[in-house]
Design an enzyme around this catalytic site. Structure first.
Site, short mmCIF file in Angstrom:
data_model
loop_
_atom_site.label_atom_id
_atom_site.label_comp_id
_atom_site.label_asym_id
_atom_site.label_seq_id
_atom_site.Cartn_x
_atom_site.Cartn_y
_atom_site.Cartn_z
N ARG A 56 0.83 -1.21 0.00
CA ARG A 56 0.00 0.00 0.00
C ARG A 56 0.87 1.26 0.00
NH1 ARG A 56 -4.22 0.08 4.36
NH2 ARG A 56 -4.95 1.77 3.04
N VAL A 90 -4.61 6.70 5.28
CA VAL A 90 -3.20 6.60 5.65
C VAL A 90 -2.30 7.06 4.50
CG1 VAL A 90 -3.50 4.86 7.45
CG2 VAL A 90 -3.25 4.12 5.07
N ASP A 91 -2.90 7.47 3.37
CA ASP A 91 -2.10 8.07 2.30
C ASP A 91 -1.82 9.53 2.65
OD1 ASP A 91 -4.11 9.94 1.14
OD2 ASP A 91 -5.18 8.12 0.55
N HIS A 106 -6.12 7.71 11.73
CA HIS A 106 -5.72 6.30 11.62
C HIS A 106 -4.24 6.14 11.28
CE1 HIS A 106 -10.19 4.90 10.95
NE2 HIS A 106 -9.92 5.21 12.19
N CYS A 114 7.83 2.66 16.92
CA CYS A 114 8.42 1.61 17.75
C CYS A 114 7.37 1.13 18.74
CB CYS A 114 9.65 2.12 18.48
SG CYS A 114 10.34 0.88 19.59
N THR A 173 -16.69 8.42 2.93
CA THR A 173 -16.55 7.44 4.00
C THR A 173 -17.87 6.72 4.21
OG1 THR A 173 -15.99 7.08 6.33
CG2 THR A 173 -16.84 9.27 5.76
P1 OAD Z 1 -14.88 2.46 3.01
O1 OAD Z 1 -14.25 1.60 1.98
O2 OAD Z 1 -15.60 1.80 4.11
O3 OAD Z 1 -15.92 3.47 2.31
C1 OAD Z 1 -15.58 4.21 1.20
C2 OAD Z 1 -16.75 5.10 0.84
O4 OAD Z 1 -16.34 5.92 -0.25
C3 OAD Z 1 -18.03 4.37 0.40
O5 OAD Z 1 -19.12 4.91 1.10
C4 OAD Z 1 -18.11 4.66 -1.11
O6 OAD Z 1 -19.46 4.80 -1.55
C5 OAD Z 1 -17.38 5.97 -1.21
N1 OAD Z 1 -16.74 6.21 -2.52
C6 OAD Z 1 -16.15 5.32 -3.35
N2 OAD Z 1 -15.66 5.93 -4.44
C7 OAD Z 1 -15.94 7.25 -4.31
C8 OAD Z 1 -15.72 8.41 -5.12
N3 OAD Z 1 -15.10 8.35 -6.29
N4 OAD Z 1 -16.16 9.61 -4.65
C9 OAD Z 1 -16.81 9.69 -3.46
N5 OAD Z 1 -17.05 8.63 -2.67
C10 OAD Z 1 -16.63 7.43 -3.07
O7 OAD Z 1 -13.72 3.44 3.54
P2 OAD Z 1 -13.68 4.32 4.88
O8 OAD Z 1 -15.03 4.81 5.25
O9 OAD Z 1 -12.60 5.31 4.70
O10 OAD Z 1 -9.56 1.74 9.07
O11 OAD Z 1 -13.20 3.25 5.94
C11 OAD Z 1 -13.01 3.64 7.26
C12 OAD Z 1 -11.92 2.81 7.90
O12 OAD Z 1 -12.21 1.42 7.72
C13 OAD Z 1 -10.55 2.95 7.26
O13 OAD Z 1 -9.84 4.07 7.74
C14 OAD Z 1 -9.87 1.69 7.66
C15 OAD Z 1 -11.00 0.73 7.35
O14 OAD Z 1 -11.00 -0.47 8.04
C16 OAD Z 1 -8.58 0.96 9.59
O15 OAD Z 1 -7.91 0.20 8.92
C17 OAD Z 1 -8.38 1.15 11.06
#
Ligand code: OAD
Length: 230
Positions: A56, A90-91, A106, A114, A173
């Site tokens: 990643r 995390v990017d 995150h 460490c 999200t």
């Molecule tokens: P998700 O993969 O759960 O959700 C991504 C969201 O982005 C979805 O609701 C999609 O509909 C939307 N999406 C996709 N493409 C898009 C676009 N081009 N424009 C706008 N929206 C779009 O990702 P997160 O909500 O970020 O944590 O996930 C939250 C956390 O779950 C992450 O930080 C990570 C993961 O497990 C850890 O690893 C601790």
């Protein structure tokens, strides 16, 4: 002038070529969370976890910020009040797009941590098992990312900002991971207007005053233009 607090998730980086977690074919369809995103998984098989984050990190280093990242940086530059960016990502694409003071709740792929003494340093492109800590020399280097079961970073300061928010936006999200999923309620309690910008409505969409659907590279620049036009 009103403070704007913005929470971003994987969807804002999707159009930069970085996969999301829960969309079809996303990272969590290809990897088990327990294996690659928990302290227990790292203790069991650190090589597997490093391989996951190394891949990643390499991919993120090649990615370019998109129009949504640069629009938020523009909002930070031109909005007369404070614009606080909180990301679950995390990017480093917000920073690459010109944003400042991004709160990485995150953690970040750019960092190593460490596990023994808590010292942080810049992660090499490829971390290896037993990576020695430059401060205490223990072979306990790990990616500086927050795993399930760990406390997200900057929470005190995030809650302080939410309590002062006049506008709260959640962008890209799915609203499935806490505590970030509850920020909309904190902001609403503080009297903020709340808006979700997402490709599809998230599971928490009904908690927002307004929902704007579409790809982030289109909706975010348009939303920023509208805010700056007053
Ligand atoms: P998700 O993969 O759960 O959700 C991504 C969201 O982005 C979805 O609701 C999609 O509909 C939307 N999406 C996709 N493409 C898009 C676009 N081009 N424009 C706008 N929206 C779009 O990702 P997160 O909500 O970020 O944590 O996930 C939250 C956390 O779950 C992450 O930080 C990570 C993961 O497990 C850890 O690893 C601790």
């Amino acid at each position: 002038m009103e403070k704007i607090v913005i929470l971003t998730g994987a969807g804002i980086s999707a159009e930069s070529g970085l996969g999301t977690f829960r969309d079809e074919g996303g990272l969590w369809a290809q990897h088990r969370i327990e294996d690659v995103a928990t302290p227990e998984g790292f203790a069991r098989d650190p090589a597997l976890v490093h391989a996951f984050y190394n891949a990643r990190r390499v991919q993120a280093a090649k990615a370019e910020p998109n129009a949504a990242h640069t629009a938020l940086a523009r909002l930070q530059r031109h909005w007369p009040g404070e614009v606080v960016l909180v990301t679950q990502n995390v990017d480093s694409l917000h920073e690459a797009g010109g944003a400042r003071n991004v709160l990485h709740m995150h953690g970040t792929l750019a960092g190593a941590l460490c596990a023994a003494c808590g010292h942080r340093w810049a992660a090499p492109p490829e971390m290896t098992v037993g990576q020695p800590c430059p401060a205490c020399a223990a072979p306990t280097g790990r990616p500086d990312v927050v795993w399930f079961g760990e406390m997200p970073y900057h929470m005190d300061s995030i809650y302080d900002h939410l309590a002062e928010a006049g506008i709260f936006a959640a962008i890209g999200t799915s609203g499935q991971v806490y505590p970030a999923a509850a920020f909309v309620h904190e902001a609403a309690m503080a009297g903020a207007r709340t808006v979700e910008l997402n490709l599809d409505p998230s599971s928490g969409a009904s908690s927002f005053d307004q929902v704007i659907l579409g790809p982030a590279t289109e909706t975010v620049p348009a939303w920023v233009d509208q805010l700056l036009a007053g």
